[in-house]
Scaffold this motif. Structure first.
Motif, short mmCIF file in Angstrom:
data_model
loop_
_atom_site.label_atom_id
_atom_site.label_comp_id
_atom_site.label_asym_id
_atom_site.label_seq_id
_atom_site.Cartn_x
_atom_site.Cartn_y
_atom_site.Cartn_z
N UNK A 84 0.86 -1.44 0.50
CA UNK A 84 0.24 0.20 -0.11
C UNK A 84 0.60 0.65 0.36
N UNK A 85 1.95 0.93 0.44
CA UNK A 85 2.61 2.37 0.37
C UNK A 85 3.61 2.69 -1.09
N UNK A 86 4.01 1.74 -1.33
CA UNK A 86 4.29 1.68 -2.83
C UNK A 86 3.19 2.57 -3.59
N UNK A 87 2.11 2.19 -3.35
CA UNK A 87 1.03 2.38 -4.05
C UNK A 87 0.55 3.55 -4.15
N UNK A 88 0.64 3.84 -2.73
CA UNK A 88 0.64 5.45 -2.48
C UNK A 88 1.70 6.72 -3.23
N UNK A 89 3.10 5.76 -3.22
CA UNK A 89 4.04 6.30 -4.09
C UNK A 89 3.48 6.90 -5.05
N UNK A 90 3.01 5.54 -5.61
CA UNK A 90 2.83 5.71 -7.61
C UNK A 90 1.53 6.82 -7.48
N UNK A 91 0.30 7.10 -6.91
CA UNK A 91 -0.58 8.11 -6.43
C UNK A 91 0.74 9.61 -7.07
N UNK A 92 1.48 9.19 -5.92
CA UNK A 92 2.15 10.64 -6.74
C UNK A 92 2.66 10.97 -7.52
N UNK A 93 3.35 9.78 -8.13
CA UNK A 93 3.31 10.30 -9.29
C UNK A 93 2.40 10.54 -10.84
N UNK A 94 1.37 9.66 -10.23
CA UNK A 94 -0.12 10.53 -11.43
C UNK A 94 -0.27 11.18 -11.01
N UNK A 95 -0.11 11.79 -9.65
CA UNK A 95 -1.22 13.70 -9.77
C UNK A 95 0.14 14.61 -10.13
N UNK A 96 1.29 13.82 -10.02
CA UNK A 96 2.17 14.71 -10.79
C UNK A 96 2.28 14.84 -11.85
N UNK A 97 1.58 13.71 -12.63
CA UNK A 97 1.82 14.09 -14.16
C UNK A 97 0.13 14.03 -14.48
N UNK A 98 -0.33 15.17 -13.63
CA UNK A 98 -1.60 15.59 -14.85
C UNK A 98 -2.98 14.70 -14.23
N UNK A 99 -2.68 13.58 -13.18
CA UNK A 99 -3.96 12.23 -13.28
C UNK A 99 -4.84 13.50 -12.08
N UNK A 100 -6.16 13.26 -12.59
CA UNK A 100 -6.76 13.84 -11.75
C UNK A 100 -6.42 13.35 -9.78
N UNK A 101 -6.90 13.76 -8.80
CA UNK A 101 -7.07 12.67 -7.62
C UNK A 101 -7.91 12.12 -7.59
N UNK A 102 -9.04 12.42 -7.93
CA UNK A 102 -10.32 11.17 -8.11
C UNK A 102 -10.28 10.50 -8.57
N UNK A 103 -9.62 10.27 -9.45
CA UNK A 103 -9.24 9.24 -11.11
C UNK A 103 -8.28 8.46 -10.08
N UNK A 104 -6.92 9.17 -9.45
CA UNK A 104 -6.16 8.36 -9.14
C UNK A 104 -6.19 7.92 -7.38
N UNK A 105 -7.10 8.42 -7.03
CA UNK A 105 -8.06 7.35 -6.02
C UNK A 105 -8.63 6.58 -6.06
N UNK A 106 -9.53 6.52 -7.47
CA UNK A 106 -9.83 5.48 -7.43
C UNK A 106 -9.00 3.95 -8.09
N UNK A 107 -8.22 4.04 -8.99
CA UNK A 107 -7.56 2.88 -8.81
C UNK A 107 -6.53 2.36 -7.70
N UNK A 108 -6.47 3.45 -6.64
CA UNK A 108 -5.98 3.05 -5.06
C UNK A 108 -7.14 1.77 -4.92
#
Length: 212
Positions: free
Chosen positions: A161-185
């Motif tokens: 899960x900690x690795x997934x959250x680091x990936x979430x950071x990358x997704x948001x930094x690359x312009x993926x909306x937080x809501x969409x990134x959260x759904x992938x989590x």
């Protein structure tokens, strides 16, 4: 002596330190920590470098202070969530909400990256930041263990899960909306925690437009 702009000296120092941390975050986000000097930060807040030294002598001191100011309340909130009597699935949902609030803020990304890249970061400060992260993820272990002893399985899921959250950071930094990134989590966590009492560990977000 600098002009006091708050009711007390202690409040003045707190306000000034916050201004310095905010300026550092902004400059680190724009240029990267290695291309920002203490003088740049002093200029941004309208201080002479010698005046800024009254508050922080190095960039790593600013980064460390930011982690102290930011992580303390987050750890307290996550500890309260972990200690709650709600079912583990609901506590996990709330815990992830807290992380998303932090990780979806680009300014926070800048400070997290700065902690990894700063060339003046001492071992002592790195160790202090690591202890804060350990305390944060201990609350996740408590939730995943769900009143059972923390074993290797729980530790492994915590690392995933900690690795997934680091990936979430990358997704948001690359312009993926937080809501969409959260759904992938959510999807990924349900893959490693497929059911809880016969139901998905995390419910799907309604229309992926915000918190459920």
């Amino acid at each position: 002596m600098p002009k006091i702009t708050a009711p007390t000296i202690a409040e003045h120092v707190e306000v000034r330190e916050r201004e310095i941390m905010d300026a550092a975050m902004r400059l680190f986000a724009e240029r990267g920590v290695r291309d920002v000097s203490i003088g740049d930060i002093a200029d941004d807040v309208g201080l002479a470098r010698t005046s800024l030294y009254r508050y922080f002598r190095t960039k790593s001191a600013i980064i460390h202070a930011w982690f102290d100011a930011t992580m303390g309340p987050i750890i307290d909130e996550c500890t309260a969530i972990a200690d709650d009597v709600q079912p583990a699935a609901q506590r996990l949902e709330r815990w992830l909400d807290v992380q998303l609030d932090v990780l979806s803020d680009p300014s926070n990304h800048a400070m997290i990256a700065a902690a990894l890249e700063a060339d003046d970061m001492t071992d002592r400060r790195q160790g202090a930041i690591a202890i804060q992260h350990q305390a944060l993820y201990a609350t996740l272990e408590q939730i995943l263990a769900d009143d059972r002893p923390v074993d290797d399985n729980v530790r492994a899921r915590t690392i995933v899960i900690s690795g997934l959250l680091r990936t979430l950071t990358d997704l948001v930094q690359h312009g993926i909306p937080p809501t969409a990134a959260r759904e992938q989590i959510r999807v990924a966590i349900n893959a490693i925690e497929p059911v809880a009492d016969g139901e998905p560990r995390l419910a799907a977000a309604p229309n992926a437009t915000g918190r459920s």
